[in-house]
Design a protein around this motif. Structure first.
Motif, PDB file in Angstrom:
ATOM      1  N   GLY A 252       0.914  -1.293  -0.070  1.00  0.00           N
ATOM      2  CA  GLY A 252      -0.063   0.005   0.094  1.00  0.00           C
ATOM      3  C   GLY A 252       0.694   1.385   0.151  1.00  0.00           C
ATOM      4  N   THR A 418      -2.802  -2.794   2.500  1.00  0.00           N
ATOM      5  CA  THR A 418      -2.828  -3.824   1.343  1.00  0.00           C
ATOM      6  C   THR A 418      -2.006  -4.762   1.663  1.00  0.00           C
ATOM      7  N   ILE A 424      -6.893  -5.163  -0.185  1.00  0.00           N
ATOM      8  CA  ILE A 424      -6.914  -4.097   0.626  1.00  0.00           C
ATOM      9  C   ILE A 424      -8.209  -4.449   1.778  1.00  0.00           C
ATOM     10  N   ASN A 492     -10.247   6.906  -3.784  1.00  0.00           N
ATOM     11  CA  ASN A 492     -11.231   6.229  -4.865  1.00  0.00           C
ATOM     12  C   ASN A 492     -11.303   7.015  -6.132  1.00  0.00           C
ATOM     13  N   TYR A 521      -6.833   2.049  -7.143  1.00  0.00           N
ATOM     14  CA  TYR A 521      -7.818   1.726  -6.110  1.00  0.00           C
ATOM     15  C   TYR A 521      -8.912   2.113  -6.349  1.00  0.00           C
ATOM     16  N   ILE A 524     -12.910   1.066  -4.761  1.00  0.00           N
ATOM     17  CA  ILE A 524     -12.953   0.635  -3.476  1.00  0.00           C
ATOM     18  C   ILE A 524     -13.931   1.236  -2.647  1.00  0.00           C
ATOM     19  N   TRP A 567      -6.651  -4.422  -5.837  1.00  0.00           N
ATOM     20  CA  TRP A 567      -6.553  -3.552  -7.096  1.00  0.00           C
ATOM     21  C   TRP A 567      -6.034  -4.571  -7.963  1.00  0.00           C
TER      22      TRP A 567
ATOM     23  N   ASN B 170      -3.007   2.866   4.370  1.00  0.00           N
ATOM     24  CA  ASN B 170      -3.009   3.599   3.146  1.00  0.00           C
ATOM     25  C   ASN B 170      -3.568   5.175   3.282  1.00  0.00           C
TER      26      ASN B 170
END
Lengths: 822, 194
Positions: A252, A418, A424, A492, A521, A524, A567, B170
């Motif tokens: 990630g 991730t 994720i 996103n 990503y 998501i 992803w 993240n």
């Protein structure tokens, strides 16, 4: 991971752990999963349970080796020789999956007629600059811009003939002489692996730091990708390259580009050769691939960062991005060199302990003492925040101001990780942060808010990127946290007019009407309040022992599409188009995807990794319906893959090696390797330092140990540092188990206890007995419940040109018994 | 659950070799015995993910009256199916050392070590953040490279570096990248490089 990116188009593990259970052959090479990824090992052992052969190629008899059918010891640093030997064996014994190679890879393409490879150097080498000119590595193209190819693979200038020629000297005898693997054993290994070159058979190669921590780390990985493509093992059930990443969120943090060379989603950090948005896009967009959409992704990123200030008229604030100097790199090791050089004055360190975890640790520590200021955010005190207390430091002379922020622990915050196979998963907060601790994200938001205030009155051009930055992440319900879902929604992507989330990266636009923080990503958070990272729909078990396995009729959701979000676009096995033959019919034993003739679309157990185009058609982006690697030009896998250190991997010795290069006389080490110029960057020779040393991790600890030596269970489970020594060498040196020994390299010494074992064996290399010794890396002198010397005192800052990772898996050392010790 | 030595070893799947060096204090065993299975009754289940390696094993935290009473492998996770390695099985100790007692090594306040000093001093969080922002600004302004030798705009804050992290979320990584790039930071790195 440019090794995987160059070959396949995406720098990520190609498969999912659930799918490795379908493999016929499992090769661990550069990975000790049993100790470093213990739970992942289960999926590889399920392959074994179903009849797969599990092979562990490792200098040490590891816990992974103990679970394998077969352990093959070899000399650390000779991976390319061994894998190149497998390539040669596959070609000379006609074990390749020819249709896959011809249709799905660039093996048939013709290379520039002036390309040469001569005694360890490719054409274009410039001794003065230390760089390659890659002009002669390009493909030949016709007047229509399409590449020239020979589907018979016979043309002397085609990629296949080049690899056939270049790997011809990698005979079993030569491989044995270099690596120490006996000839008969190597041949048996080659036969086992190459048997998967048939349709319906697959092998998975699994690696981790054992392949990356070398001066030719990227090329180690490239060699395996070439072999796997020749055998038709990428994108098929049970196939692939399983890149097991180190930390919980290393994938990630890489995707989101906490790295000098990149922007989120692998868009690349511009350099000073890119003076406008159009110029950058023109120079860096890969044509004839899905990357043709890059302008949409980059403009959406700029909109996410600078909002209404980013307009078509001002190139969407492209000027605001820092531009790297074309002559420089800004990597981890460059940072410490630049501190010593006086250029970098302030350093922020979040959740990392470079004073222990970085190669040539004494150099790193000396650099910290030259900083004006250092900010460290961590759960615990560590050797980085307390470098001024280390041996040899005089606090009175050290002018560095150090500020320590107490970080919230992993159980104390919301957010996503991730994992190694791009999955994720959302984490919920179990308890409030302890004491005055806060999440690192909250600290970042607060520092950003303060900087915006400090610069509020400025009219200088250099301050506009901060003044105009979209930075509004306060959690309306909690002043001590930031709004996680707001950040997730920005990652996103959303419609800049309506504010509604976009459903996926296919909806992103290059006209400023969408914003997106990380296009890969996208999907998501497809609608307000829907967090797919938090999806927890697990497939029903279909075996009596409780797990879900693949079924030949495609009926089992064994890739658990409803659990988390992977992803890109929730695909679990990327390049899965290759699991079907050119006409779209599955040729693997269990199907991943197929062309549904009746409905004229791709369908599958997995989300198809293909553009919506029939197998016999060509998509508008230039990708054919029978080409699976949609991120690569023409959809072809990159057997030929130009990188700064060559278009193909060839064997070089490590920076510190006990032997000359037995394949190329003129070129011992990889010519593009980077080393630094400081009083700390010194090198050993085999006369003074006769043993090959390697470093590794243990089940009970993680890297510098700050996350494990601080936990009583783990500190007790493995309290002491040690050096693993082959029995024969110990006898030679009069060392017994438990004795204190001093291990010395050109860069320093450590004192540890001897662990005398059969797990390391003397190897016959270049006609001589060669000993490998090994040290784990988890101890430091200040942090945690248990302490020990820093292994990285010994390791060198000799780095790979592609990724600037250090060669800590192999260096030269000496060893002696000492009478006193802790 | 009863986290005695045997259960811990079973849970973590460690080999007999490391069992030999795994010695638990008598005191901790006694405490754990007293808690038995009753520990997680009426507790709220909070799903999370292990913070150690990259496999992504599911965790379940059991929280009762705001107190974390246990962390286990999530049996619903299709990755680990409830099992954990020794590191995963020890995650509760990031918060608590043994039972109900905060891990004494955790740093719970902000600190500063002043130039030339041999000790830490406590400071408030707000004061620390103010100080950090100030130092970033002053260092950035002093070392900023707006244009290169050819007069091209390059916007580089070369005097500041940021390291980390692959251990954080993240969303946090994204905020770091965004803020650092806006500042012009080019020396931006994390664990992937080592």
């Amino acid at each position: 991971m440019p090794g995987l990116g160059t070959s396949f188009g995406r720098g990520a593990m190609t498969t999912a752990l659930w799918d490795v259970a379908n493999a016929d052959v499992v090769v661990f090479m550069g990975s000790n999963a049993a100790e470093n990824h213990p739970i992942a090992l289960k999926w590889f052992l399920r392959a074994k349970q179903k009849g797969a052969t599990v092979i562990c190629v490792d200098p040490r008899y590891t816990r992974t080796a103990s679970k394998a059918d077969w352990w093959i010891p070899f000399r650390s640093g000779t991976d390319i020789a061994v894998l190149g030997g497998l390539i040669n064996y596959a070609i000379t014994h006609d074990k390749i999956h020819r249709e896959y190679v011809v249709k799905y890879t660039n093996a048939s393409l013709l290379v520039h007629p002036d390309f040469r490879f001569d005694d360890g150097l490719f054409s274009g080498w410039n001794e003065a600059t230390g760089k390659y000119d890659q002009a002669t590595w390009a493909f030949q193209t016709g007047p229509d811009g399409q590449p020239l190819a020979d589907p018979t693979l016979e043309h002397p200038q085609c990629v296949f003939q080049h690899i056939k020629r270049i790997y011809a000297p990698y005979t079993p005898e030569k491989v044995s002489e270099i690596s120490g693997i006996p000839v008969a054993e190597f041949i048996r290994f080659a036969e086992t692996v190459c048997a998967t070159g048939a349709p319906g058979k697959s092998a998975v190669f699994t690696y981790a730091m054992g392949w990356t921590q070398h001066t030719k780390g990227v090329q180690n990985i490239r060699t395996a990708t070439i072999l796997q493509m020749l055998l038709g093992n990428i994108g098929v059930a049970g196939g692939g390259i399983a890149a097991l990443r180190g930390h919980a969120n290393v994938q990630g943090a890489t995707d989101l580009a906490v790295l000098y060379h990149d922007l989120p989603g692998y868009l690349g950090q511009p350099n000073e050769g890119h003076q406008s948005l159009q110029d950058f896009l023109a120079k860096t967009t890969t044509r004839n691939s899905y990357w043709e959409n890059k302008p949409k992704f980059l403009i959406s990123l700029l909109k996410a960062w600078w909002g209404e200030h980013a307009t078509a008229a001002n190139d969407y604030c492209f000027d605001y991005l820092p531009k790297m100097a074309t002559s420089e790199t800004y990597s981890h090791y460059d940072i410490f060199q630049s501190i010593l050089d006086g250029r970098v004055k302030g350093l922020v360190v979040v959740g990392q302990n470079p004073a222990v975890g970085s190669a040539n640790a004494r150099k790193v520590q000396a650099a910290l003492a030259k900083l004006d200021w250092l900010v460290v955010s961590d759960l615990f005190l560590n050797e980085t925040s307390e470098f001024w207390k280390l041996e040899g430091m005089n606090p009175a002379e050290i002018q560095t101001e150090v500020i320590l922020l107490p970080a919230a622990g992993p159980l104390e915050k919301e957010g996503s990780f991730t994992n190694t196979h791009r999955l994720i998963q959302w984490k919920h907060k179990m308890i409030e942060p302890m004491g005055q601790a806060h999440s690192d994200g909250w600290y970042m938001v607060q520092i950003g808010k303060r900087l915006k205030q400090l610069y509020a009155g400025s009219t200088a051009a250099k301050d506009l990127p901060i003044k105009h930055l979209v930075w509004d992440y306060d959690d309306p319900n909690n002043p001590d946290e930031f709004d996680h879902l707001k950040v997730l929604k920005e990652i996103n992507g959303y419609d800049t007019t309506t504010g509604a989330p976009v459903t996926g990266f296919g909806a992103l636009k290059d006209d400023g009407t969408t914003a997106c923080g990380c296009w890969i990503y996208s999907g998501i958070y497809p609608e307000e309040g829907v967090n797919k990272a938090d999806a927890r729909l697990r497939a029903a078990p279909n075996r009596p022992d409780g797990w879900t396995e693949a079924r030949a009729d495609g009926s089992a959701d064994y890739l658990h599409l409803g659990w988390g979000f992977a992803w890109p676009a929730n695909r679990r096995v990327i390049y899965n188009r290759a699991s079907a033959d050119p006409t779209g019919r599955p040729w693997s034993k269990v199907p991943l995807v197929w062309w549904n003739e009746a409905e004229a679309k791709w369908a599958g157990v997995d989300v198809p990794d293909m553009l919506p185009v029939a197998p016999d058609q060509v998509h508008a982006l230039g990708v054919r319906g029978d080409s699976p690697f949609i991120m690569k030009p023409w959809g072809l896998g990159g057997i030929w893959g130009p990188l700064p250190d060559g278009p193909l991997p060839v064997h070089y010795e490590p920076k510190e090696s006990p032997t000359p290069n037995l394949l190329y006389r003129k070129q011992g080490t990889i010519p593009t390797m980077k080393i630094y110029d400081s009083e700390f960057d010194v090198w050993g020779d085999p006369q003074r330092f006769p043993y090959v040393a390697t470093t590794y991790r243990l089940t009970e600890h993680l890297t510098s140990g700050v996350m494990t030596r601080t936990l009583p269970y783990l500190a007790e489970a493995f309290p002491r540092h040690f050096c693993e020594i082959p029995r024969e060498l110990a006898q030679l040196k009069g060392i017994r188990n438990g004795d204190w020994v001093e291990v010395e390299s050109a860069r320093g010494k450590v004192r540890v206890q001897a662990m005398v074992t059969n797990r390391l064996r003397p190897l016959r290399v270049g006609g001589r007995e060669t000993y490998v010794i090994g040290l784990p890396i988890h101890w430091g002198p200040k942090s945690g419940h248990v302490q020990g010397d820093i292994t990285n005192t010994l390791t060198p800052q000799a780095v790979d040109v592609n990724v600037q990772i250090q060669e800590s898996k192999v260096f030269l050392a000496d060893l002696r018994k000492v009478e006193v010790g802790g | 659950m009863n986290l005695n030595r045997r259960a811990f070893l079973k849970l973590s799947g460690v080999s007999a070799a490391s069992a030999a060096v795994l010695l638990f204090a008598e005191e901790r065993e006694a405490l754990a015995r007293d808690l038995k299975a009753s520990r997680i009754t009426r507790a709220r289940e909070v799903p999370s993910v292990c913070p150690h390696c990259s496999v992504g094993c599911g965790l379940i935290g059991y929280v009762r009256e705001g107190q974390l009473v246990q962390v286990e492998g999530n049996p619903d996770s299709p990755i680990n199916e409830g099992s954990l390695c020794p590191k995963g099985a020890a995650t509760m100790q990031f918060a608590y050392d043994g039972v109900g007692r905060p891990n004494p090594l955790r740093q719970l306040t902000a600190k500063i070590r002043r130039p030339g000093s041999d000790r830490w001093e406590e400071i408030g969080i707000d004061e620390a953040l103010d100080r950090i922002a100030q130092r970033i600004k002053e260092t950035r302004d002093a070392g900023f490279v707006e244009k290169n030798a050819d007069g091209l705009v390059v916007n580089r804050a070369e005097s500041i570096a940021h390291i980390g992290s692959a251990c954080i979320d993240n969303e946090e990584c994204y905020l770091i990248t965004k803020l650092m790039r806006a500042l012009g930071v080019v020396y931006l790195e994390h664990h992937a490089r080592i």
